[in-house]
Write a protein that holds these residues in place. Structure first.
Motif, PDB file in Angstrom:
ATOM      1  N   ILE A 116     -55.277 106.536  48.665  1.00 52.95           N
ATOM      2  CA  ILE A 116     -54.168 105.870  49.353  1.00 52.95           C
ATOM      3  C   ILE A 116     -53.026 106.863  49.528  1.00 52.95           C
ATOM      4  N   ARG A 117     -52.578 106.981  50.761  1.00 58.74           N
ATOM      5  CA  ARG A 117     -51.429 107.834  51.072  1.00 58.74           C
ATOM      6  C   ARG A 117     -50.300 106.943  51.553  1.00 58.74           C
ATOM      7  N   THR A 118     -49.141 107.106  50.947  1.00 56.40           N
ATOM      8  CA  THR A 118     -47.962 106.342  51.359  1.00 56.40           C
ATOM      9  C   THR A 118     -47.118 107.213  52.270  1.00 56.40           C
ATOM     10  N   PHE A 119     -46.755 106.645  53.410  1.00 58.39           N
ATOM     11  CA  PHE A 119     -45.948 107.366  54.389  1.00 58.39           C
ATOM     12  C   PHE A 119     -44.558 106.779  54.541  1.00 58.39           C
ATOM     13  N   HIS A 120     -44.480 105.460  54.556  1.00 55.71           N
ATOM     14  CA  HIS A 120     -43.217 104.769  54.800  1.00 55.71           C
ATOM     15  C   HIS A 120     -43.087 103.623  53.788  1.00 55.71           C
ATOM     16  N   PRO A 121     -42.572 103.902  52.586  1.00 49.61           N
ATOM     17  CA  PRO A 121     -42.553 102.889  51.526  1.00 49.61           C
ATOM     18  C   PRO A 121     -41.795 101.614  51.880  1.00 49.61           C
ATOM     19  N   ASP A 122     -40.910 101.673  52.837  1.00 51.60           N
ATOM     20  CA  ASP A 122     -40.119 100.496  53.197  1.00 51.60           C
ATOM     21  C   ASP A 122     -40.775  99.626  54.269  1.00 51.60           C
ATOM     22  N   GLN A 123     -41.984  99.994  54.727  1.00 55.53           N
ATOM     23  CA  GLN A 123     -42.633  99.213  55.785  1.00 55.53           C
ATOM     24  C   GLN A 123     -43.499  98.092  55.209  1.00 55.53           C
ATOM     25  N   ASP A 124     -44.155  97.323  56.090  1.00 58.84           N
ATOM     26  CA  ASP A 124     -44.743  96.037  55.698  1.00 58.84           C
ATOM     27  C   ASP A 124     -46.251  95.969  55.527  1.00 58.84           C
ATOM     28  N   TYR A 125     -47.015  96.943  55.980  1.00 59.04           N
ATOM     29  CA  TYR A 125     -48.472  96.812  55.973  1.00 59.04           C
ATOM     30  C   TYR A 125     -49.159  98.020  55.353  1.00 59.04           C
ATOM     31  N   THR A 126     -50.348  97.756  54.801  1.00 57.61           N
ATOM     32  CA  THR A 126     -51.240  98.824  54.376  1.00 57.61           C
ATOM     33  C   THR A 126     -52.486  98.744  55.254  1.00 57.61           C
ATOM     34  N   ALA A 127     -53.074  99.883  55.552  1.00 60.98           N
ATOM     35  CA  ALA A 127     -54.241  99.916  56.436  1.00 60.98           C
ATOM     36  C   ALA A 127     -55.357 100.721  55.787  1.00 60.98           C
ATOM     37  N   LYS A 145     -48.870 108.014  60.015  1.00 58.26           N
ATOM     38  CA  LYS A 145     -47.702 108.897  59.896  1.00 58.26           C
ATOM     39  C   LYS A 145     -46.602 108.512  60.876  1.00 58.26           C
ATOM     40  N   ASN A 146     -46.989 108.086  62.076  1.00 59.14           N
ATOM     41  CA  ASN A 146     -46.021 107.776  63.120  1.00 59.14           C
ATOM     42  C   ASN A 146     -45.700 106.286  63.239  1.00 59.14           C
ATOM     43  N   SER A 147     -46.268 105.482  62.370  1.00 60.30           N
ATOM     44  CA  SER A 147     -46.119 104.033  62.466  1.00 60.30           C
ATOM     45  C   SER A 147     -44.694 103.563  62.193  1.00 60.30           C
ATOM     46  N   LYS A 148     -44.361 102.470  62.854  1.00 65.27           N
ATOM     47  CA  LYS A 148     -43.075 101.814  62.614  1.00 65.27           C
ATOM     48  C   LYS A 148     -43.216 100.676  61.609  1.00 65.27           C
ATOM     49  N   VAL A 149     -44.470 100.331  61.231  1.00 62.53           N
ATOM     50  CA  VAL A 149     -44.676  99.180  60.336  1.00 62.53           C
ATOM     51  C   VAL A 149     -45.686  99.415  59.221  1.00 62.53           C
ATOM     52  N   ILE A 150     -46.459 100.506  59.260  1.00 65.47           N
ATOM     53  CA  ILE A 150     -47.472 100.750  58.230  1.00 65.47           C
ATOM     54  C   ILE A 150     -46.874 101.558  57.092  1.00 65.47           C
ATOM     55  N   MET A 151     -47.023 101.019  55.892  1.00 67.18           N
ATOM     56  CA  MET A 151     -46.509 101.650  54.688  1.00 67.18           C
ATOM     57  C   MET A 151     -47.461 102.736  54.179  1.00 67.18           C
ATOM     58  N   ALA A 152     -48.765 102.390  54.077  1.00 67.47           N
ATOM     59  CA  ALA A 152     -49.748 103.290  53.468  1.00 67.47           C
ATOM     60  C   ALA A 152     -51.095 103.108  54.137  1.00 67.47           C
ATOM     61  N   TRP A 210     -53.471  94.832  55.657  1.00 69.39           N
ATOM     62  CA  TRP A 210     -52.985  93.868  54.691  1.00 69.39           C
ATOM     63  C   TRP A 210     -51.466  93.919  54.617  1.00 69.39           C
ATOM     64  N   ASP A 211     -50.874  92.797  54.315  1.00 66.22           N
ATOM     65  CA  ASP A 211     -49.448  92.752  54.046  1.00 66.22           C
ATOM     66  C   ASP A 211     -49.172  93.501  52.749  1.00 66.22           C
ATOM     67  N   LYS A 212     -48.027  94.148  52.646  1.00 60.66           N
ATOM     68  CA  LYS A 212     -47.738  94.931  51.449  1.00 60.66           C
ATOM     69  C   LYS A 212     -47.608  94.058  50.199  1.00 60.66           C
ATOM     70  N   SER A 213     -47.430  92.753  50.379  1.00 61.28           N
ATOM     71  CA  SER A 213     -47.330  91.879  49.214  1.00 61.28           C
ATOM     72  C   SER A 213     -48.626  91.853  48.409  1.00 61.28           C
ATOM     73  N   THR A 214     -49.771  92.077  49.057  1.00 61.85           N
ATOM     74  CA  THR A 214     -51.043  92.144  48.333  1.00 61.85           C
ATOM     75  C   THR A 214     -51.604  93.554  48.318  1.00 61.85           C
ATOM     76  N   GLY A 215     -51.328  94.332  49.358  1.00 63.84           N
ATOM     77  CA  GLY A 215     -51.989  95.626  49.484  1.00 63.84           C
ATOM     78  C   GLY A 215     -53.479  95.406  49.582  1.00 63.84           C
ATOM     79  N   PHE A 216     -54.277  96.482  49.488  1.00 57.93           N
ATOM     80  CA  PHE A 216     -55.718  96.262  49.537  1.00 57.93           C
ATOM     81  C   PHE A 216     -56.408  96.549  48.223  1.00 57.93           C
TER      82      PHE A 216
END
Length: 192
Positions: free
Chosen positions: A143-154, A127-134, A178-184
Motif C-alpha cells: 500500500i502506497r499513500t499519496f494523499h492522506p487527506d483524501q477519501d478513497y483507497t484503490a 499520484k495525480n488523483s484529487k480523491v484517492i488516498m492510497a 473503498w472508502d477510507k473509513s474501511t480501507g481494503f
C-alpha cells in the motif's frame, strides 16, 4: 465499495449508476443454435445473453450520465479518474508490444510489458488523483499513500488476462475502490 471492471464492463454496487447499465435478459438459443451445438444445455449459445436494446444515433455524455446517477461529487470524481486511466491503458495497448519483462510480481507471475505499462498508468492515476488516498496493485501489493487527506483507497489488477492479450483476446482492468473509513485491509464483503 466501488468495484470497477473497466475496458469490459462497469459495476457500481448499489449506486444509481447501475440503472444505466443495460439489462440483458436470458434468451434461450435458437433452434439453429441447438442444431449446431447439440442440446440447449451445452454450447456457447446456451450461455449467451441477448438484449432488445437498439443502436442509437447518439448517447448521453458522461457528464449527463454522472449528473443523473451519482450525486456524490467525490465518488463521481473517482469514477472519472478510473475511466480516464482505463482510456490511457487502452491507448497504450494499441501500440505496445507484448514482451516478457524478465521479472515477476510478488505472486511469482511473469510480468509482461503490457502489465507494467498498465500498472504504471494506474499508479500515475493515484499520484495525480484529487480523491484517492492510497493504492495497491496485484503487481506490487504494498500500500502506497499519496494523499492522506483524501477519501478513497484503490486496489487493482492492471491487466487481467494479459497472458492472452497477444492473441487479441479480451483483457480487462479491474479496480476496487473503498472508502477510507474501511480501507481494503481487513474490509469485509459488507464493506464492499
Amino acid at each position: 465499495m466501488l468495484a470497477l471492471l473497466l475496458l469490459s464492463s462497469l459495476s457500481l454496487g448499489g449506486d444509481a449508476f447501475s440503472a444505466f447499465l443495460p439489462r440483458r435478459p436470458f434468451a434461450p438459443p435458437s433452434s439453429a443454435s441447438t442444431a449446431l451445438h447439440g442440446t440447449d444445455e451445452y454450447g456457447a449459445s446456451s450461455t449467451s445473453f441477448y438484449t432488445t436494446t437498439e443502436k442509437q444515433e447518439s448517447y448521453d455524455s458522461l457528464d449527463t450520465v454522472m449528473a443523473a446517477a451519482c450525486a456524490n461529487p467525490k465518488k463521481a470524481q473517482v469514477i472519472r479518474e478510473c475511466l480516464e486511466a482505463c482510456a490511457d491503458i487502452t491507448e497504450a495497448l494499441r501500440t505496445a508490444l507484448v514482451t516478457v519483462e524478465g521479472s515477476s510480481n510478488t505472486f511469482g507471475d511473469a510480468q509482461l510489458s503490457v502489465d507494467v505499462i498498465a500498472d504504471e498508468l494506474l499508479w500515475d492515476m493515484c499520484k495525480n488523483s484529487k480523491v484517492i488516498m492510497a493504492g495497491a496493485s496485484e503487481e506490487d501489493p504494498e500500500i502506497r499513500t499519496f494523499h492522506p487527506d483524501q477519501d478513497y483507497t484503490a486496489c487493482w489488477d492492471p491487466l487481467d488476462g494479459s497472458s492472452i492479450v497477444d492473441n487479441n483476446w479480451a483483457v480487462g482492468t479491474m479496480i476496487g475502490v473503498w472508502d477510507k473509513s474501511t480501507g481494503f485491509i481487513g474490509a469485509t464483503g459488507r464493506d464492499q
